[in-house]
Design a protein around this motif. Structure first.
Motif, short mmCIF file in Angstrom:
data_model
loop_
_atom_site.label_atom_id
_atom_site.label_comp_id
_atom_site.label_asym_id
_atom_site.label_seq_id
_atom_site.Cartn_x
_atom_site.Cartn_y
_atom_site.Cartn_z
N TYR A 1 0.85 -1.19 0.00
CA TYR A 1 0.00 0.00 0.00
C TYR A 1 0.88 1.24 0.00
N PRO A 2 0.56 2.24 -0.87
CA PRO A 2 1.36 3.46 -0.91
C PRO A 2 0.91 4.49 0.13
N TYR A 3 1.88 5.10 0.75
CA TYR A 3 1.61 6.18 1.70
C TYR A 3 2.34 7.44 1.22
N TRP A 4 1.70 8.58 1.44
CA TRP A 4 2.24 9.85 0.98
C TRP A 4 2.30 10.86 2.13
N GLY A 5 3.30 11.72 2.08
CA GLY A 5 3.34 12.83 3.00
C GLY A 5 2.49 13.98 2.47
N GLN A 6 2.47 15.07 3.23
CA GLN A 6 1.63 16.21 2.86
C GLN A 6 2.31 17.11 1.84
N GLY A 7 3.60 16.93 1.64
CA GLY A 7 4.32 17.72 0.66
C GLY A 7 5.02 18.93 1.27
N THR A 8 6.13 19.31 0.64
CA THR A 8 6.84 20.51 1.05
C THR A 8 7.22 21.29 -0.21
N GLN A 9 6.97 22.58 -0.17
CA GLN A 9 7.18 23.42 -1.35
C GLN A 9 8.66 23.77 -1.51
N VAL A 10 9.15 23.60 -2.72
CA VAL A 10 10.49 24.04 -3.10
C VAL A 10 10.34 25.04 -4.24
N THR A 11 10.85 26.23 -4.03
CA THR A 11 10.79 27.28 -5.05
C THR A 11 12.20 27.74 -5.37
N VAL A 12 12.56 27.65 -6.63
CA VAL A 12 13.89 28.07 -7.08
C VAL A 12 13.71 29.31 -7.95
N SER A 13 14.15 30.43 -7.42
CA SER A 13 13.93 31.70 -8.11
C SER A 13 14.92 32.74 -7.63
N SER A 14 15.27 33.62 -8.54
CA SER A 14 16.16 34.72 -8.16
C SER A 14 15.34 35.96 -7.79
#
Length: 115
Positions: A102-115
């Motif tokens: 069975y697959p389990y997932w986390g809630q996610g974390t945002q990664v933003t790459v920007s100058s």
């Protein structure tokens, strides 16, 4: 019930680095399949890096040589070291593991790459 908690996301400039962590609520000692996926706005969720067995790993072509997945079984934690980040790496990053099929997932974390 398995809980996965991601951390380490944020805003970083192109060329920078981040390390994501995923802490599991269960022992990962015998879990073969676990890793990281990401989903950018308007795109499907895609594999970033994962363990396919205790010692073997698989990476997306776009991150090979830049990202490294690792695990600390004593801490029930999987990491994703991300170097040389590019704007195209911007996405929500999700931790995933398979337990008893069975697959389990986390809630996610945002990664933003920007100058």
């Amino acid at each position: 019930q398995v809980q996965l908690v991601e951390s380490g996301g944020g805003l970083v400039q192109p060329g920078g680095s981040l390390r994501l962590s995923c802490a599991a609520s269960v022992s990962i000692f015998l879990i073969d399949e676990m890793g990281w996926y990401r989903q950018a706005p308007g795109k499907q969720r895609e594999l970033v890096a994962r363990f396919t067995s205790i010692m073997n790993t698989k990476y997306a072509e776009s991150v090979k040589g830049r990202f490294t997945i690792s695990r600390d079984n004593a801490k029930n934690t999987v990491y994703l070291q991300m170097n040389s980040l590019k704007p195209d790496d911007t996405a929500v990053y999700y931790c995933n593991l398979m337990r008893f099929g069975y697959p389990y997932w986390g809630q996610g974390t945002q990664v933003t790459v920007s100058s």
